[in-house]
Enzyme design. Sequence first.
Site, mmCIF file in Angstrom:
data_model
loop_
_atom_site.group_PDB
_atom_site.id
_atom_site.type_symbol
_atom_site.label_atom_id
_atom_site.label_comp_id
_atom_site.label_asym_id
_atom_site.label_seq_id
_atom_site.Cartn_x
_atom_site.Cartn_y
_atom_site.Cartn_z
ATOM 1 C CB CYS A 145 46.815 26.092 -34.306
ATOM 2 S SG CYS A 145 45.815 25.228 -33.063
ATOM 3 N NE ARG A 188 46.925 28.331 -39.889
ATOM 4 C CZ ARG A 188 46.613 27.560 -40.754
ATOM 5 N NH1 ARG A 188 46.359 27.988 -42.068
ATOM 6 N NH2 ARG A 188 46.793 26.181 -40.747
ATOM 7 C CD1 TRP A 239 39.849 25.286 -34.027
ATOM 8 C CD2 TRP A 239 39.162 27.284 -33.537
ATOM 9 N NE1 TRP A 239 38.374 25.212 -33.934
ATOM 10 C CE2 TRP A 239 37.906 26.512 -33.877
ATOM 11 C CE3 TRP A 239 39.014 28.635 -33.042
ATOM 12 C CZ2 TRP A 239 36.813 27.224 -33.741
ATOM 13 C CZ3 TRP A 239 37.784 29.247 -33.087
ATOM 14 C CH2 TRP A 239 36.550 28.428 -33.467
ATOM 15 C CG ASN A 244 48.345 23.930 -37.822
ATOM 16 O OD1 ASN A 244 47.243 23.468 -37.283
ATOM 17 N ND2 ASN A 244 48.233 24.165 -39.180
ATOM 18 N N GLY A 245 47.810 20.848 -36.001
ATOM 19 C CA GLY A 245 47.638 19.932 -36.521
ATOM 20 C C GLY A 245 47.083 18.993 -35.260
ATOM 21 C CD GLU A 298 21.526 28.991 -43.193
ATOM 22 O OE1 GLU A 298 20.626 29.487 -42.553
ATOM 23 O OE2 GLU A 298 22.654 29.310 -43.526
ATOM 24 C CE LYS A 338 24.206 32.598 -44.123
ATOM 25 N NZ LYS A 338 23.887 31.585 -43.040
ATOM 26 C CD GLU A 370 23.337 35.813 -42.236
ATOM 27 O OE1 GLU A 370 23.702 36.489 -41.093
ATOM 28 O OE2 GLU A 370 23.481 34.793 -42.352
ATOM 29 C CG HIS A 424 -2.960 27.666 -47.029
ATOM 30 N ND1 HIS A 424 -4.271 27.309 -47.387
ATOM 31 C CD2 HIS A 424 -2.377 26.771 -47.103
ATOM 32 C CE1 HIS A 424 -4.583 25.789 -47.391
ATOM 33 N NE2 HIS A 424 -3.144 25.653 -47.655
ATOM 34 C CE LYS A 429 30.905 33.585 -37.044
ATOM 35 N NZ LYS A 429 30.061 33.175 -38.264
HETATM 36 O O1 M6R Z 1 26.788 30.888 -32.837
HETATM 37 P P1 M6R Z 1 25.439 30.456 -33.030
HETATM 38 O O2 M6R Z 1 25.484 29.029 -34.134
HETATM 39 O O3 M6R Z 1 24.809 30.264 -31.843
HETATM 40 O O4 M6R Z 1 24.561 31.636 -33.921
HETATM 41 C C1 M6R Z 1 23.528 31.568 -33.955
HETATM 42 C C2 M6R Z 1 22.883 32.641 -35.056
HETATM 43 O O5 M6R Z 1 23.345 33.642 -34.648
HETATM 44 C C3 M6R Z 1 23.840 32.648 -36.304
HETATM 45 O O6 M6R Z 1 23.500 31.290 -37.126
HETATM 46 C C4 M6R Z 1 23.247 33.782 -37.402
HETATM 47 O O7 M6R Z 1 21.738 33.246 -37.767
HETATM 48 C C5 M6R Z 1 24.029 33.557 -38.443
HETATM 49 N N1 M6R Z 1 24.549 35.066 -38.710
HETATM 50 C C6 M6R Z 1 23.407 33.059 -39.857
HETATM 51 O O8 M6R Z 1 24.510 33.243 -40.718
#
Ligand code: M6R
Length: 626
Positions: free
Chosen positions: A2, A27, A75, A101-102, A480, A484, A487, A503, A602
């Site tokens: 927080c 935070r 948070w 905070n904590g 993954e 990364k 994106e 294949h 996000k």
């Molecule tokens: O908030 P969520 O974990 O449900 O989100 C799922 C995906 O949208 C998320 O992991 C997305 O693929 C990220 N941008 C990957 O870095």
Amino acid sequence: MCGIVGFTGARAAAPVLLGGLERLEYRGYDSAGIAVFHDGAIQVEKVSGRIARLREKTEDGALTPGSAGIGHTRWATHGAPTDLNAHPHLSNDGRFAVVHNGIIENYLELRKELIRDGYVFQSETDTETIVHLLEKYYDGDIKTAVMKTAARLEGSYALGIVCTDTPDALYVVREASPLILGVGVEENYFASDVTALVSHTKNVIYLDDGEFAKLTPDSIKVFDCTGCEVKKPVSRVTWSVEAAEKGGYEHFMLKEIMEQPAAVKAALTPRIHDGRVQLDGFELSAEELGGVSKIIITACGSAYYAGCSGRYAIEHLCRVPVQVELASELRYADPMVDEHTLVLVISQSGETADTIAALRECKARGAKVIGIVNVVGSTIAKLSDHVLYTFAGPEIAVATTKGFTTQLTVLYLFALYLAEKLGRIDADSYAALVKELQHLPRRIQQTIDMNWQLPKLASRYASHSLFFIGRNTDYAVALEGALKMKEISYLHAESYAAGELKHGTIALIEENQPVIAVCCNEALMDKTLSNIVEVKARGAKVLALSCKGNKKIVSQADDVIFIPRVETVFSAALAVVPLQLLAYYAAKEKGCDIDKPKNLAKFCAKGHKTRLIRSPTRLWRYKTLS
Ligand code: M6R
């Protein structure tokens, strides 16, 4: 995590507090509040949601006049993000207000004691115990009351306190949570980090653990834990406001990558006691588990890839069949789910629309759902039968990093818990794996430290479309790693199960084609090595990722990234880290907007609502409406 802030001076406190909270919003951002001393009383205003709502409610602070006060952006850890759980918390007699905070680890026993003493609680937070302790120990001397209160607290805290008996004074005390004092001219401040201070003053005092301070407009006095005054040096901050928000890192993504050792530790520590894994306040009884015929893991994006990796851990350790399903597919798939299915729903935000719909679909068919979620009080947390929080703290960068590794950590814990419950693991192997898990934070740190050459490798390999290959857990890491790269650097990147190359896809391998080969699974090392040889024979340049000491790989790959040796079942949590950094440095070299990649947000739920409709197969389903 927080953010806390405090101000005392001659001008209005509320605008300073609101501005400081906005700078600390990274935070925590699920609720916020301020307490300002005015007209002989403490006026508290708090709201769930962002600081913007608090601004609105207080008319930019105009409705909370007064020149000394404290503020908090939350948070949530204990109790959902509601108005009542938001800080500041007030003592029953209205004399004290506290921001914190904590985490107070012994808050349950303190709460019981205080209720026995007659104190009335308004919230579910651990913090509220603190303000009642202050009231209990106060006999006219605030310093003594704070010291007696601090002596009762176990855990971590940075506290900001105001008291009606000393209207222009702020009190602070810290233990294992950051707290910085800002030294101004006829005004003084405190905050969780310099971000909230640098627009007012660059002169700061860093408090140490156990220290207590009293701030008035014209003085700051610091005391050690025995109550003796100590002289503290005043330091000069050289950071710009921008840099300070990111703790000195250029991007939130890099900061969050670097936070992974601490985040993984936060996910592990509360769940391992005396060498045994415990879940958060719930148990799966032998009876419940006996009826489980399969586990389904469902999620989107990176959370889905965490699930792919978790599947190997659960199947390997528990010998229970696990299916990993993309939530966006599962929700429309007329899935084979019933009351004998245990469903793990993974989501950092807890608000991803497809994941919510898949969860509802499974629940409607009678499945028991465990949510693996970062954001407390999110929709998925609320809809799940049980929740395992990942404790990653706020993740600001769109590309998830610590969100992913903490999801893996919780899946590993769950796999061990289940294996023991089902009697599928012997005591020695269980003890060894729990121990190994406890070493993960240190090993992730070593992984970061060992890989200082990644910026150079990124510029060598990430200038073209890339292939990521691996087998088993390494394949989950390859998935993954490629995501990364795509994106944030906008480079074309594909991942393949290494054995699938021949294949079809191998037709695309030509001179200088970059291939990132994840090769951390000891048992399958030779198999993946043979795939490396195949692509090399067709001109590919290969960057391999393997465990330290693997000599064979050095002779076959063009370059090698190493991670420390680790049990294969947990290797994904280490192996993914250099791939996050590789993507980060590739994106940086290309000048991309790393924290806010184009076309992405996000989480994908904003503005969507769900309602029940009849599907063509006559089963009830949820449909997401824009
Ligand atoms: O908030 P969520 O974990 O449900 O989100 C799922 C995906 O949208 C998320 O992991 C997305 O693929 C990220 N941008 C990957 O870095």
